[in-house]
Write an enzyme that holds these catalytic residues in place. Structure first.
Site, PDB file in Angstrom:
ATOM      1  N   CYS A  79     -22.579 -55.693  89.553  1.00  0.00           N
ATOM      2  CA  CYS A  79     -22.508 -55.728  88.092  1.00  0.00           C
ATOM      3  C   CYS A  79     -23.895 -55.617  87.460  1.00  0.00           C
ATOM      4  O   CYS A  79     -24.005 -55.227  86.297  1.00  0.00           O
ATOM      5  CB  CYS A  79     -21.807 -57.002  87.615  1.00  0.00           C
ATOM      6  SG  CYS A  79     -22.642 -58.529  88.104  1.00  0.00           S
ATOM      7  N   ASN A  80     -24.938 -55.936  88.210  1.00  0.00           N
ATOM      8  CA  ASN A  80     -26.297 -55.918  87.652  1.00  0.00           C
ATOM      9  C   ASN A  80     -27.162 -54.759  88.124  1.00  0.00           C
ATOM     10  O   ASN A  80     -28.264 -54.576  87.606  1.00  0.00           O
ATOM     11  CB  ASN A  80     -27.024 -57.226  87.984  1.00  0.00           C
ATOM     12  CG  ASN A  80     -26.569 -58.361  87.109  1.00  0.00           C
ATOM     13  OD1 ASN A  80     -26.109 -58.150  85.991  1.00  0.00           O
ATOM     14  ND2 ASN A  80     -26.676 -59.579  87.610  1.00  0.00           N
TER      15      ASN A  80
END
Length: 531
Positions: free
Chosen positions: A130-131
């Site tokens: 997600c990052n």
């Protein structure tokens, strides 16, 4: 007179083709008897020289590239492919960009295969969370390899290369290795020291096992990164007090809710995977005793309910998702859906949240790609937060974790030397291959001469005996040199001797005049792709 020359862009890429991250910074070279200092930084090579007018006039005949070619560092890079990382992270690109590039775990083997089909890419791995979305490759040519990967990323994401270049970071060899070690240690995470990234790095290795293209260099790199991640957490305790993305999401929700509503706010979690399960656990740690979980199947929810027996966890199928949102004050989304679950039209007619929370419904979306469309934030009774909004939570306890991060960097420095030594130990592989090929050509030529003199009427048994004899002699002759070309990289002294033996053999048998192994690989890949 002081002269300052700056190289960037394609010129920089070409300079790096023959240089290496091993080139010291700064590197002191001598140009026409005058001192010259070369500073190599990420993205820029800058050369400062103190030269006379005569020297300046002569620089047209001696380019910076030629200087690097003749430097001592070149002996380590002639036969060496490069480890390269091309990526975008929460620090360099917004979630709108990252979600376009995100590659689901199930698609990693396909991505590796496609990357390794490119002419100048030999090995590959994908780290997509997600990052961050990072592509690690072993490139047979830095400049061409990066160009091919960038074009592939653009094709798969429909984002123009020019736009990708605005947000990407690009690291080579030692810098790329150090970056992955820092990622695994949690030093590059939005939440410094968080532990989930180490599990994600482990998953790269697990998924890559048996996949063509997840080769010796990339596999060794990621396995060593796991060792680094474990060691940093064990020796620095950097994870103590640190929060994960899931816990930061829960913290953010409680920061945005009125304090009086903390005990009775209605919680809804959509998605019961790893992230969803962590959200549930962190809600429980905050004192939440009742929540609704929407998931595709009930199996995972039942397992969580069994683990948290004192908590009321109500399962609802996806078909009842909207009705569940109507009855929730806070909605956490953490599914692997590649398309948004909620758009403005889905939410605009829903009743507002309870007055206990001020009538505002919170959507905390920790999915990439996002589960909640940005258009939903246009609705007055709704507030939407995504992973990029967690920075507000991350600021807490930052000073203490930064001190631990400095300790972690010392460990990473030690492990970096070990990994580089291991890679150095692979330096002799091309020489071994070329020495064997050289000896085999001589053996075959002399064997044919011998058999020609023996006539056409010799038996198969005799022919085989002569062939075996020639092979035996060659193998015996090569045994000593081969032994002195093998090293596991664990001992610096032995490694230095091995590299000296390699260069001696290259000179004695003129092996450096042979077609480079890298060039052979490129030719083979081009021919394969043309079929």
């Amino acid at each position: 007179m002081a002269v300052s020359t700056t190289f960037s862009g394609p010129k920089l890429e070409s300079l790096f083709l023959k240089s290496s991250s091993r080139l010291p910074t700064p590197t002191h070279l001598s140009v026409f008897g005058k001192p010259r200092t070369t500073f190599i930084q990420k993205g820029i090579i800058r050369c400062d020289a103190q030269n006379s007018d005569q020297t300046i006039a002569s620089t047209t005949t001696l380019s910076a590239l030629e200087l690097l070619k003749t430097s001592a560092a070149d002996r380590y890079t002639k036969e060496r492919s490069s480890i390269v990382v091309i990526g975008l992270s929460v620090h360099t690109a917004p979630v709108e960009m990252r979600e376009k590039l995100a590659i689901p775990e199930a698609e990693w083997p396909r991505a590796i295969a496609e990357l390794c089909s490119l002419n100048h890419i030999e090995e590959a791995a994908v780290l997509s969370t997600c990052n961050r979305m990072e592509i690690y490759v072993v490139a047979l040519s830095q400049h061409r390899g990066v160009k091919e990967v960038m074009e592939w990323m653009s094709k798969t994401s429909s984002v123009p290369v020019s736009e990708l270049c605005e947000h990407r970071f690009l690291l080579y060899n030692k810098d790329a290795t150090q970056h992955l070690f820092q990622v695994s240690a949690g030093l590059e995470s939005l939440v410094l020291g968080e532990g989930q990234i180490l599990a994600q790095v482990k998953q790269v290795v697990k998924v890559g096992q048996g996949v063509n293209g997840f080769g010796r260099n990339i596999s060794g790199l990621f396995k060593h990164a796991i060792t680094v991640g474990k060691r940093v957490r064990a020796e620095t305790n950097i994870a103590a007090g640190a929060v994960s993305v899931s816990s930061a999401a829960v913290e953010l929700a409680y920061m945005k809710l009125p304090e009086a509503s903390h005990d009775n706010a209605r919680m809804l979690i959509i998605g019961a995977g790893k992230m969803g399960k962590l959200v549930i656990k962190h809600l429980v740690s905050k004192g939440c005793t009742r929540m609704v979980v929407v998931n595709r199947t009930e199996e995972r929810v039942a397992a969580i309910r069994e683990e948290l027996k004192d908590i009321e966890i109500i399962y609802k199928p996806l078909s009842e998702m909207l009705s569940c949102v109507c009855e929730a004050d806070v909605v956490f989304t953490s599914t692997a859906s590649e398309t948004p679950l909620f758009m403005k039209d889905d939410v605009k007619d829903l009743p507002p949240a309870s007055q206990d929370v001020g009538g505002l419904r919170l959507f905390i979306d920790i999915s990439v790609p996002r589960n909640v469309g940005s258009c939903v934030s246009d609705i007055e009774s709704v507030r939407v937060y995504n992973v990029d909004d967690l920075k507000e939570v991350v600021a807490a306890n930052k000073e203490d974790r930064l001190r631990k991060a400095m300790e972690a960097q010392a460990i990473i420095g030690e492990e970096l030397k070990q990994f580089e030594a291991w890679r150095d130990s692979l330096e002799t592989v091309p020489t071994i291959k070329k020495l064997r090929a050289y000896a085999e050509r001589i053996r075959v030529a002399e064997l044919e001469k011998c058999l020609g003199k023996m006539g056409d009427d010799i038996s198969k048994k005799t022919r085989k005996a002569v062939d075996d004899l020639s092979r035996g002699i060659v193998n015996r002759m090569l045994h000593g040199p081969m032994q002195h070309l093998r090293c596991d990289g664990s001992d610096d002294r032995t490694l230095t001797e091995t590299l000296e033996n390699m260069h001696a053999l290259n000179r004695m048998f003129s092996l450096e005049t042979e077609i480079s192994v890298l060039e052979q690989k490129v030719r083979a890949k081009v021919e394969q792709n043309q079929k």
